[in-house]
Design an enzyme around this catalytic site. Structure first.
Site, short mmCIF file in Angstrom:
data_model
loop_
_atom_site.label_atom_id
_atom_site.label_comp_id
_atom_site.label_asym_id
_atom_site.label_seq_id
_atom_site.Cartn_x
_atom_site.Cartn_y
_atom_site.Cartn_z
CG ASP A 8 -1.67 1.23 1.45
OD1 ASP A 8 -2.36 1.66 0.52
OD2 ASP A 8 -1.57 1.82 2.55
CG ASP A 10 -1.82 7.52 0.59
OD1 ASP A 10 -1.24 8.61 0.53
OD2 ASP A 10 -2.45 7.03 -0.36
CG ASP A 169 -1.90 2.28 6.62
OD1 ASP A 169 -2.13 2.00 5.42
OD2 ASP A 169 -2.22 3.37 7.13
#
Length: 219
Positions: A8, A10, A169
């Site tokens: 991922d 961001d 996250d």
């Protein structure tokens, strides 16, 4: 044997929170709304810019989303200019990526951020052609947590799901990696926290990038 790692963007590779907060609040200001604080911005992101805009408008009091369509265009206009604002890699990320490449492991990015801005972020920080695949949200490919984006990357890299690690996250990332059949790694240094990640039972949760070599790729 690990063939590739998909990350991922961001909150996983890059801390982009300042850029997202600045863009969102300038967007809200243009329509007469007050700003959202950092804690709320962390919750708005992760599911693509359209969902971010919707969540921001609801937070600001536009319960009927009267301005939604117009605001989408404004957000895109602002984000094109502001997407690199104070963007930086998390501590240990450069070393992690270097270590993976030295081991012959391919690396890829899969983000729900618009594709052009995903490329801006990755090339702006790491340079061109550093990653084997960079993919943001694109027409015709469902966004995460749909596994289509993961499968496309696996096809490009000629890797099987069981040969790939997926890092993220947020709950969206945990659903993505697990749903695609990948060994999934939750990272706690990003926008959410350990409790949210643990709800989805990824194979690993790590607090530092160095733990990839300490706990997952020891050999």
């Amino acid at each position: 044997m690990i063939c590739c790692c998909i990350f991922d963007l961001d909150g996983t590779l890059l801390n982009t929170l300042a850029a997202l907060e600045l863009t969102t609040n300038r967007m809200l200001e243009r329509f007469g709304y007050g700003p959202a604080d950092e804690a709320h911005i962390r919750k708005f992101v992760g599911d693509g810019y359209k969902m971010l805009v919707e969540r921001a408008l609801l937070y600001a009091g536009d319960a009927e989303l009267r301005h939604y369509t117009e605001v989408l265009g404004v957000y895109q206009e602002l984000f094109e200019k502001l997407c690199m604002y104070e963007v930086k890699p998390y501590d240990g990320i450069r070393e992690l990526l270097t270590g993976l490449k030295k081991r012959g492991i391919r690396i890829a990015v899969l983000s729900n951020k618009p594709h052009e801005r995903t490329v801006d972020n990755i090339e702006g920080i790491f340079g061109m052609d550093y990653f084997d695949v960079v993919a943001g949200e694109q027409e015709g490919i469902p966004r995460k947590p749909d596994p289509a984006g993961v499968r496309r990357i696996l096809d490009i890299l000629a890797c099987r799901p069981e040969e790939c690690l997926y890092f993220g996250d947020t709950n969206t990332d945990m659903k993505t990696g697990l749903g695609a059949g990948l060994t999934t790694v939750g990272v706690t240094w990003g926008f959410r926290g350990r409790a949210e990640l643990a709800e989805y039972h990824p194979q690993y949760i790590i607090d530092r990038p160095e733990e990839v070599f300490e706990k997952i790729l020891q050999s």
